[in-house]
Design an enzyme around this catalytic site. Structure first.
Site, PDB file in Angstrom:
ATOM      1  N   GLU B 360       0.832  -1.208   0.000  1.00 19.44           N
ATOM      2  CA  GLU B 360       0.000   0.000   0.000  1.00 19.44           C
ATOM      3  C   GLU B 360       0.866   1.259   0.000  1.00 19.44           C
ATOM      4  OE1 GLU B 360      -2.149   1.032   3.627  1.00 19.44           O
ATOM      5  OE2 GLU B 360      -3.936   1.435   2.447  1.00 19.44           O
ATOM      6  N   CYS B 502      -6.646  -7.357  12.271  1.00 23.36           N
ATOM      7  CA  CYS B 502      -5.211  -7.039  12.342  1.00 23.36           C
ATOM      8  C   CYS B 502      -4.479  -7.823  13.424  1.00 23.36           C
ATOM      9  CB  CYS B 502      -5.013  -5.557  12.563  1.00 23.36           C
ATOM     10  SG  CYS B 502      -5.783  -4.565  11.289  1.00 23.36           S
TER      11      CYS B 502
END
Lengths: 155, 573
Positions: B360, B502
């Site tokens: 990203e 996460c």
């Protein structure tokens, strides 16, 4: 080209993943090899990821992923031919042409295919170039064979 | 209950138990290299074999069910010999570079060889030279260290529904590879890194940026800032041998400061900011007949998955950048301006539980004028490596607070680290933004827990809103197919690429199991329970940022800095 694959796929309407190998065989029969496009199209049709199809296809010696060369060399690696030294023949041909088994040279001149048995055990070790049989191939015969193929190209 | 015997001791097992499961529950460790929790056994590695009375051959414990009256020998000379031989054969063509391997010390192959007492090389197999695949910005593949256990393939296919990799070839020339043996960067790989977490050896690792960060920290001309994600503080302690679920927030901040970072920020701050933007976007979509359901955009693995497999759903994906990229953009704009530092001088580092964040950070969307908003991303594992290399003993440090202006957070931002947390935080603030009142009970139990999929119907002053939370992309695929088939009672969806969110990310400490994910989650929710500030919209620094710089949520500045657009991706899939 895609249309060939599509027409084959059309015959397998409603087929599941169990139809993968027959489809791959049909496609290779018609196009001479399995192209990236063909594998992607088959994957879309059977809902199979490209990596999976590539995995299945590489499991078998019969599938190739590059078009055949002008001179398609098949080398028998069956028991009789093995005993008569076909491993050395394969190594020689591969060395002389610079092509690895299952692949095609960059200039498109040569492609090599390893075959389990051609049924010509009496002629061992047997080699077949574009459908023509060469019996009892010795390393020196290999050199001449490759040279003949090259000469034919220049003439 | 089934009664059976192991090494002449009578024990019990549940109906349907495998020998492996039953033995482990009864205190017998059975080594294995291919077994995976929650997935069907494959019996690939053969390390788990045991002797069963009345059976001729050895039996793989992972794939054989226990039966009444079974007599099992788990440590007979025959069993030990077989396990040793299998290990020795696996080592026969393995590179002898344990000392230089990043998995040395927590390699399962190494551990099993040690436990079985394999102390010499019995077989020397032909070593195949295979190329390292360093094409991906997130994952490095070293096929020479691969033992072909198949865990990565199964994770990629059965859990994530991606199938970027598979077994290629046959027999001794088999390798794990992508379609047409191309680089991982041009495959359908979404960089989630779950393959790394399940890999028993060093065949799969993250693309490390530790050295670049050490170099930046030593450069007097650079101003190095770091942000750490909500899920880091509850997992990094595990890297130092502390039990799962230990929060090290303050000490992590102190350690990073000791390492030489000029500023230590908390990504939970920009998680709060994300809630302001995303909550406003949701309300705007509902009020203006926008595209629904809206889907979260925090998880970069999920984003690449949509781009690759569901491009038709891109209009549904929130335009919000992820918290990492929001903070990255603010550091090189607002922060640089207010501190009078040239953005080119700033090196922006982020510590993430994720390998996809590396991908990203280098997306062109997030490098305005060619200057990336985030320069280096370290996984939890790399952050621990950095601290170790720098000789910092986190345990001995006094807890410290993150720096203003991006240090203050609400606990709503903190629970972003757990699957379902983004949704819970969003609902708390959306409720306030819609009604002007706080939710009477901020705890939304229906959205918590390790279940792959959670759903809830809300009634906010007469406005009916259906929400869903999924983690693990295989589960996301199921839900997306339902949406495509016309399901319309869901308006807002949280998707996390990694199972559990996460806390179960691909950058987290190796040795991930369901229990540690649960503990990590529990800790995040305990932090939330005890926190004074539990809603994002009351974060004073977020409010100040809007007042002094951004204007309002979805305003012009926000649009420029905090939102983006993604596009269809053409890769082999």
């Amino acid at each position: 080209m895609t249309t060939t694959v599509d027409s084959i796929l059309a015959e397998y309407a409603g087929a599941g993943r169990d139809a993968l190998i027959p489809i791959l065989q049909r496609v290779q029969e018609r196009e001479g090899y399995l192209s990236t496009d063909a594998i992607v199209r088959i994957g879309e049709k059977l809902d199979l990821p490209a990596a999976k199809i590539y995995g299945v296809a590489t499991f078998y010696n019969q599938f190739r992923f590059q078009p055949r060369g002008k001179n398609h060399i098949m080398i028998c690696r069956g028991t009789a031919c093995h005993v008569k030294g076909s491993a050395k023949v394969l190594e020689n041909i591969s060395h002389r042409t610079g092509v690895e088994p299952g692949r095609t040279s960059r200039d498109g001149q040569f492609s090599i295919e390893v075959v389990a048995c051609m049924g010509a055990c009496a002629l061992a070790p047997a080699v077949n170039v574009n459908g023509h049989f060469y019996p009892k191939v010795s390393p020196t015969k290999v050199d001449r064979l490759i040279q003949d193929c090259r000469d034919e190209e220049t003439n | 209950m089934i009664k059976f015997e192991v090494d002449n001791v009578s024990v019990e097992a549940k109906e349907g138990d495998t020998i492996l499961g039953a033995l482990r529950r009864n205190g017998v460790n059975v080594p294995t290299l291919c077994h995976m929790e929650d997935l069907a056994p494959t019996g690939a590695c053969r390390i788990c074999v045991v002797e069963v009375d009345g059976m001729r051959g050895l039996v793989p414990a992972c794939s054989y069910p226990v039966a009444e009256g079974m007599k099992i020998k788990s440590r007979s000379p025959r069993v030990i010999e077989a396990r040793r031989t299998v290990t020795q054969l696996l080592l026969a063509n393995h590179p002898d570079d344990c000392l230089y391997c990043s998995r040395s010390g927590n390699c399962e192959l190494q551990t099993i060889a040690t436990e079985l007492g394999v102390r010499q090389r019995l077989y020397r197999g032909q070593r195949a030279t295979r190329k390292l695949d360093v094409s991906s910005p997130s994952v490095v593949r070293d096929p020479e260290k691969c033992i072909l256990c198949g865990r990565c393939v199964r994770m990629c296919e059965e859990v994530q529904g991606v199938s970027a990799i598979d077994f290629i070839g046959r027999g001794s020339s088999t390798v794990i590879g992508t379609a047409f043996d191309r680089g991982l960067n041009v495959s359908s790989c979404i960089n989630c890194g779950q393959c790394i977490v399940v890999c028993p050896t060093g065949a799969l690792t993250e693309r490390s940026h530790v050295d670049e960060v050490i170099a930046a920290l030593a450069d007097p001309d650079k101003y190095v800032v770091v942000q750490h994600a909500p899920a880091i503080s509850v997992t990094i302690a595990e890297e130092f041998g502390v039990k799962p679920g230990t929060d090290a927030d303050g000490r992590l901040v102190a350690a990073l400061r000791r390492a030489g970072f000029d500023k230590v920020f908390d990504t939970s701050f920009s998680a709060d900011l994300t809630i302001m933007e995303e909550g406003s976007e949701l309300i705007s979509r509902i009020r203006n007949n926008g595209v629904l359901p809206m889907i979260t955009s925090c998880s970069p693995g999920w984003i690449k998955y949509v781009e690759t497999f569901y491009p038709q759903l891109l209009p549904n994906v929130s335009t919000c950048k992820s918290p990492q990229q929001m903070l990255g953009a603010l550091i090189k704009s607002f922060f640089a301006q207010t501190q009078g530092i040239a953005p080119e001088k700033i090196v922006s580092v982020s510590i993430m539980p994720c390998t996809a964040k590396k991908f990203e950070a280098q997306r062109p969307e997030f490098a305005p004028n060619g200057l990336p908003d985030v320069d280096y991303v370290l996984t939890t594992r790399e952050a621990a490596r950095l601290l170790r290399t720098c000789g910092i003993n986190m345990e001995r440090l006094e807890p410290d607070n993150a720096d203003t202006p991006f240090g203050e957070r609400s606990s709503a931002g903190k629970i972003f680290g757990a699957g379902g947390g983004v949704m819970e935080a969003a609902i708390r603030s959306a409720h306030f933004l819609l009604t002007g009142k706080e939710l009477s009970e901020p705890k939304l139990t229906a959205l918590r827990g390790t279940k792959d999929r959670k759903e809830m119907q809300l009634d906010i002053d007469g406005l009916k809103v259906g929400v869903a939370v999924v983690s693990g992309l295989g589960n996301a695929r199921t839900l997306m197919n339902e949406i495509a088939a016309g399901r319309s009672d869901i308006h807002f969806i949280e998707v996390m690429a990694c199972p559990g969110g996460c806390v179960g990310g691909g950058g987290q400490p190796i040795g991930l199991d369901r229990e540690s994910v649960k503990e990590r989650m529990k800790t995040l929710y305990n932090i939330d329970r005890d926190d004074a500030l539990r809603v994002s919209h009351k974060n004073a620094n977020v409010q100040r940022l809007y007042r002094e710089f951004l204007g309002e949520p979805l305003g012009h500045r926000s649009h420029e800095l905090l939102h983006t657009h993604y596009g269809k991706r053409d890769v082999l899939r």
